[in-house]
Every structure is written in structure tokens, then in C-alpha cells.
Motif scaffolding. Structure first.
Motif: not given
Lengths: 290, 344
Positions: A44, A49, A53, B5, B70, B73-74, B96-97, B100-101, B103-104, B107-108, B118, B122
Motif C-alpha cells: 500500500v 497498484i 501487488i 495499465t 485502497i 488496505a492502508y 492486503t494484496q 489492492l487487486g 481497487g485495481q 478503478y478499471r 484512474r 487516485l
């Protein structure tokens, strides 16, 4: 070197054999555990991102490897609190490369650290594939497969961040700072014990040979992307010059550590202490049953 | 293989050009009445030329969801380090990973509406303009708080997300398939930690009860204000973006989680008052909750939350140089044109 005879199972080892194995396994396990601790610090907080990961992925691989090595130490009657949560900070044997802190945002530190570590890891694993201790040799294949990917990942970041002057300057700072500590990856826990590890065939290459091999790999790679390694000469001259590298005061392997390690240790044992725990939860299958 | 991306360049088919192309193909924007008539599960996707009002509402909703992944996770990341067992540490890092996934992915899904990139989303999150779940504005200090997020908040999120598998924006619904699958594991992980704590020493049980009392009202507020007070509810429901109202979701959560909390030996705090109906369902007295604090949070003005936003911003700014370097790398290789790949 003639193939050494196979060592027996954990219960039938002599004291000398067991002592040698323990020293090696603690070095391996502690390296993986502690470097993963630093990698997870990027979670994080990585540049994108996607890189977030992948650093998480790599950290989990390393933790998984630590788990496999600690599990082999459990064969000797230790449990996880003995090995991690209640072991004194000054008994750990990881290289100081793994424990060093980094400045916020210093992604160059991550790239250089993982590059230096993964190249060493790869060489070290090759020397364990034919280990005379079957319990160890059996686990190397799985670890090796993941480390190959880590090495590719680190190499590609290394090349990319050395393309422009500004980020290359940051990379150079990281090399200057980390290189001496990376050399401790090949420092002995104790000269006698290291010799015994080699004699017993627990490892098929000795530390000095591996260090040469590692220098032959990392120095030309660093130089090819425009980075310089202090004191290093051309590869064919290493035999003569490798002794000139400055080693840090704390080697890690011999249980001497930098101050940062003691802070890190306090942080990761915080909950365990606060809760007054005496055991550590296992939630996965035993590695032998996987 | 999907394209990763960079977050540096807009890659989706959305954006002004994508929208212009769609207009050429379809001729004209769908009108709101048609949208409302057709609104059904996974009804609309990038091939439909949705009206601006729909696209903005969907963007707001998905962006909020992505931001929450996000910021959640933070909030949880320090507990990767503080986990009291090796395997719990692994699980926390993986969780946590996963976030983030998510979030990814989200956002898409939001980008596919062509309203914001994105990067823009962000940036908004870093600048304190991006909104996210109330619970992730509070600080977390101790391991005993982790199941409050990983069991209760994630459990609450599961409720809502399960209904969103039927949302009318297909890319959002599609993202929910993966998110719900993984969240199922997170809730189990949270439940196992809660179980461990509540069968642990007396001290652990007391610490956990204390954490529960602190978090319980916030968890109930997770579902937002009652439907009367919710500003965006009406339209989002009418166009099929939102599937269940705040009140329905909150009630469903209470019905399932009050018994679960009690099963693990947690005592439900006296406030907010919760009454049991004759049919066994639960109802919360909304006036007992601190809505001033809730709306302060909703405006990103609650002090600890501001700290989290700024902390994350600072961390992101500290690695801006890497993103710039990656940009230069892409320009060298692709001559500044569209680029398919970036470092990960």
C-alpha cells in the motif's frame, strides 16, 4: 567433490551434524523472514497498484520459504515461539542486508536489495539442491521455481530504473549503501561450523566459492547499467581483490546486528507480547502434507 | 492476457474519444426513461451510450468502492507486521494484496464509464476529495481490532457486494464476481482471528470486547444513513445501480451478525439500542448513533481520517519519482504513443 553420504533423518543425527544443520537452517530461514518483513513495508506504498501487488507476492513467497525452513527446525523439537516469537533478537542469524531500514519512497532500495538478495539466493539454492540432508534437498525445487521469477523481476526493475540519470543516481546511492551488507550473505556463522556444513555435504559449494560466483554475476550486471561498485575490479581479478571489500561491523550471521534490527524485532513481536501469547496459530496444512 | 495499465496513461476505451466513437456508432445517447425501463442486472456496458447522469452516478459509486479498498488496505497494513504468527502474517499480507487487486479492478470498471481516468481518481483520493467508507477513517491500534474490520466490516461489505453482482453496469457486476469470491476468504480469516481471541486468555477476551464496543456503532453506520437521509439513493436504485436500500442492508446485516457476535461471546453494547422484532429480526434505534461524526467523516473532515488520507498521500508522493522514471522509459520505447506494458 565426491558425493557425500546421505545424512539420516532428524532424530538420528549426531550432535555435530545437527549443530551444522541448525546453523544453516537458521541463516536461511531468518534471511527470508526478515527480508519479507522489509518487503511488506512496501504494501500500500509502492509506486503503482501493479507494483504493490507484485511486491506483496514476492514478500509472501519469501515468508513461505521461511516457513519451510522453520518447519525443518521444528523437526528438532522447537516450536514457532522458540524459533520466532520468543527467540531473543540477538540470536538471529540473517544477513544485515535483510534488516536495514530504508527512507520513505526509496524504491531504489527495494530494487537493489532484492536484486542483490535474489542473485545470491539463486546461487545458494543451487548449492542445496544436492544436499546430503534429504529433508532439505526435497524442498529446494519449489523454492527455486519462485526464486527464478524473483530474479527476473529484480533484473528488469534494475535495468529500467537505470535508464535516466536522476533515478540512476538514486540506484547508485542504494548500491553504495547496500553492497557491503549484501556481502554478509556469504559471511560465516562460525568458521568451524561452516567447514562442517561443507564436509558433511549439506551444501555442495562453500561460502567463498559462492561469493565469487555471486560477484561474477552482480558486478558486471550493475556495471552494464551504469552503476559502479566500490573497490570491485574486473571479474577475472576478483580472486585477487575480493578481500578488499569493506565489510560492515555487523555481519548478522554471527548474531551481531544493526540497531535497526532491534527496533524491527520489537515491532513485529508487539502483538504477540501485548496479548501475552505462548503459542502461534497454524492455519495452513503442514508443509509435509502439502 | 490482460493489460496491466500503469496508472500513468489512460488505457480504457472510455474517455472523450471512446465516447465520441460510441456516439458515431450508436447515433445518440440513451435517454433516462429508457435507462430506467431497461435497468436490470448487468444490463448496460461500454457498448451502450449511457446518459451523463447515469455515467456520473455509476462513477461516483464505483470510485467510492475502489477508494475504500485502497484505504481499507492502508488501515490494515501495519498488522502484516504485527501479526502474532507466521501464517497469520502471510494471510494478512495476502489479504492486503487482494484489496489492492480489488481497487485495481474497480478503478478499471469506473474508467469504463468514460468520466474519469484512474489517475484522476487516485489524485482525488490523495487530495482528500475522494470519498470512502466511514470505518476506514478511524485509526487502528491493536491486533484485537483486526477482526472488527476483517470479520464485521468485511462481512458487512460482503452483504452489499453480493447484491451488486446484479447491478446494471456490467463491468461493475463482473468485478464483484471476483471481489465477492475473495472477500469470502477474508471474512473467514477475520472470523478465525475473532474465534482465537475469544477462546484465548481472559485478557484477550476483555481487550476484544473493548474493541468491539468501540467499533460496533461505526460498523452499524457502515450502511449509511436511513433511506430518508440518503441523497443519492433514489436515482441509483431507479437505474439499477443500487440493488438494496441502506435500511434493508443494515437489517440483513444485524439479523446475521448479532447472533454471530453473541456466538463468539461478545456482548452487544447497550447503545445504540437494538430491539428484536416479533419475527426475530433486529432493528437499530438510529437516533442513538452519532450522525454528526458520520457526516463529518463523509466530508473527509474527521481528524484521524484526514491523517490517513495525508499519510497515504505522502507515501504516494515519495514514489512519484518512480512513476516519472517509468513514464520516461515508456516514451523512450514507444515514442510517447500508446504503450501496452509497464513495470509491475
Amino acid at each position: 567433490m565426491a558425493a557425500a553420504k546421505q545424512l539420516p533423518g532428524p532424530q538420528d543425527l549426531s550432535d555435530d551434524e545437527r549443530e551444522a544443520l541448525e546453523a544453516l537452517l537458521f541463516s536461511l530461514a531468518d534471511d527470508e523472514f526478515v527480508i519479507a518483513e522489509r518487503y511488506t513495508e512496501w504494501q500500500v506504498r509502492a509506486p503503482t497498484i501493479e507494483s504493490d501487488i507484485s511486491v506483496a507476492n514476492i514478500a509472501q513467497d519469501e515468508l513461505g520459504h521461511a516457513r519451510l525452513y522453520y518447519d525443518l527446525l521444528e523437526d528438532f523439537g522447537y516450536d514457532e515461539p522458540d524459533l520466532i516469537w520468543e527467540r531473543d533478537a540477538d540470536e538471529w542469524r540473517h544477513s544485515t542486508l535483510c534488516e536495514l531500514p530504508f527512507e520513505e519512497g526509496d524504491w531504489a532500495d527495494y530494487v537493489v536489495r532484492s536484486f542483490l538478495f535474489d542473485e545470491a539466493e539463486y546461487i545458494r539454492l543451487q548449492a542445496l539442491e544436492g544436499s546430503s540432508y534429504p529433508r532439505l534437498a526435497d524442498r529446494i525445487g519449489k523454492i527455486m521455481a519462485e526464486e527464478k521469477y524473483h530474479r527476473e523481476h529484480a533484473r528488469s526493475w534494475l535495468e529500467r530504473l537505470c535508464e535516466d540519470d536522476e533515478s540512476r543516481a538514486r540506484m547508485q546511492d542504494a548500491v553504495d549503501r547496500l553492497m557491503p551488507h549484501a556481502l554478509t550473505l556469504f559471511a560465516p556463522t562460525d568458521e568451524d561450523i561452516e567447514a562442517r556444513i561443507d564436509d558433511l555435504g549439506i551444501r555442495t559449494e562453500n561460502l567463498l566459492t559462492m561469493r565469487e560466483e555471486w560477484l561474477d554475476e552482480v558486478v558486471p550486471r550493475l556495471e552494464s547499467v551504469g552503476l559502479h561498485v566500490e573497490e570491485a575490479q574486473l571479474p577475472e581479478q576478483y580472486d585477487v581483490h575480493h578481500a578488499d571489500f569493506d565489510m560492515p561491523d555487523e555481519l548478522g550471521r554471527d548474531q551481531s546486528h544493526t540497531d535497526a534490527w532491534f527496533d524491527l524485532y520489537d515491532e513485529f513481536t508487539k502483538s504477540y507480547r501485548e496479548l501475552g501469547r505462548h503459542e502461534a496459530a497454524k492455519i495452513m496444512k503442514d508443509p509435509d502434507d502439502e | 492476457m490482460y493489460t496491466r495499465t500503469t496508472g500513468i496513461k489512460m488505457q480504457s476505451i472510455g474517455g472523450p474519444i471512446g465516447k465520441w466513437l460510441l456516439t458515431i456508432v450508436n447515433g445518440r445517447e440513451m435517454d433516462i426513461e429508457t435507462v430506467k425501463e431497461r435497468a436490470g442486472p448487468r444490463e448496460f456496458s461500454a457498448k451502450d451510450d449511457m446518459p451523463e447522469e447515469y455515467r456520473k452516478a455509476a462513477t461516483r459509486m464505483i470510485q467510492f468502492h475502489a477508494n475504500s479498498e485502497i484505504m481499507g488496505a492502508y488501515l490494515e497494513r501495519p498488522f502484516i507486521r504485527q501479526a502474532p504468527s507466521l501464517e497469520r502474517k502471510l494471510a494478512f499480507s495476502a489479504k492486503t494484496q487482494d484489496e489492492l487487486g480489488h481497487g485495481q479492478l474497480l478503478y478499471r470498471a469506473a474508467e469504463s464509464l468514460g468520466v474519469k481516468t484512474r489517475d484522476e481518481m487516485l489524485d482525488e483520493l490523495a487530495n482528500g476529495e475522494g470519498k470512502f467508507l466511514n470505518c476506514f477513517h478511524y485509526p487502528m491500534e491493536s491486533w484485537v481490532e483486526t477482526p472488527m474490520i476483517a470479520f464485521f466490516v468485511d462481512g458487512a461489505a460482503m452483504r452489499r457486494q453480493a447484491t451488486l453482482k446484479n447491478t446494471s453496469w456490467e463491468p461493475y457486476a463482473h468485478a464483484m464476481d471476483k471481489v465477492c469470491f475473495e472477500e469470502g476468504f477474508h471474512v473467514k480469516h477475520g472470523e478465525a482471528i475473532l474465534h482465537e481471541l475469544m477462546t484465548g486468555s481472559k485478557k484477550e477476551q476483555e481487550m476484544t470486547q473493548e474493541a468491539f464496543e468501540k467499533w460496533w456503532p461505526r460498523i452499524i453506520q457502515f450502511f449509511g444513513p436511513t433511506d430518508k437521509q440518503s441523497t443519492h439513493h433514489g436515482f441509483a436504485s431507479e437505474v439499477g445501480l443500487k440493488q438494496m436500500s441502506n435500511d434493508e442492508l443494515r437489517r440483513a446485516f444485524l439479523n446475521s451478525y448479532v447472533p454471530k457476535a453473541e456466538k463468539y461471546g461478545l456482548e452487544i453494547p447497550d447503545t445504540p439500542r437494538i430491539t428484536k422484532n416479533d419475527d426475530g429480526t433486529y432493528e437499530v434505534n438510529e437516533d442513538d448513533l452519532d450522525w454528526d461524526e458520520f457526516f463529518q467523516i463523509a466530508k473527509n473532515e474527521y481528524e484521524p481520517g484526514v491523517g490517513q488520507i495525508d499519510g497515504r498521500k505522502k507515501a504516494q508522493e515519495a514514489v512519484a519519482w518512480v512513476r516519472e522514471s517509468m513514464d520516461k522509459h515508456e516514451q523512450t520505447i514507444y515514442g510517447g504513443g500508446e504503450s501496452p506494458q509497464a513495470a509491475d
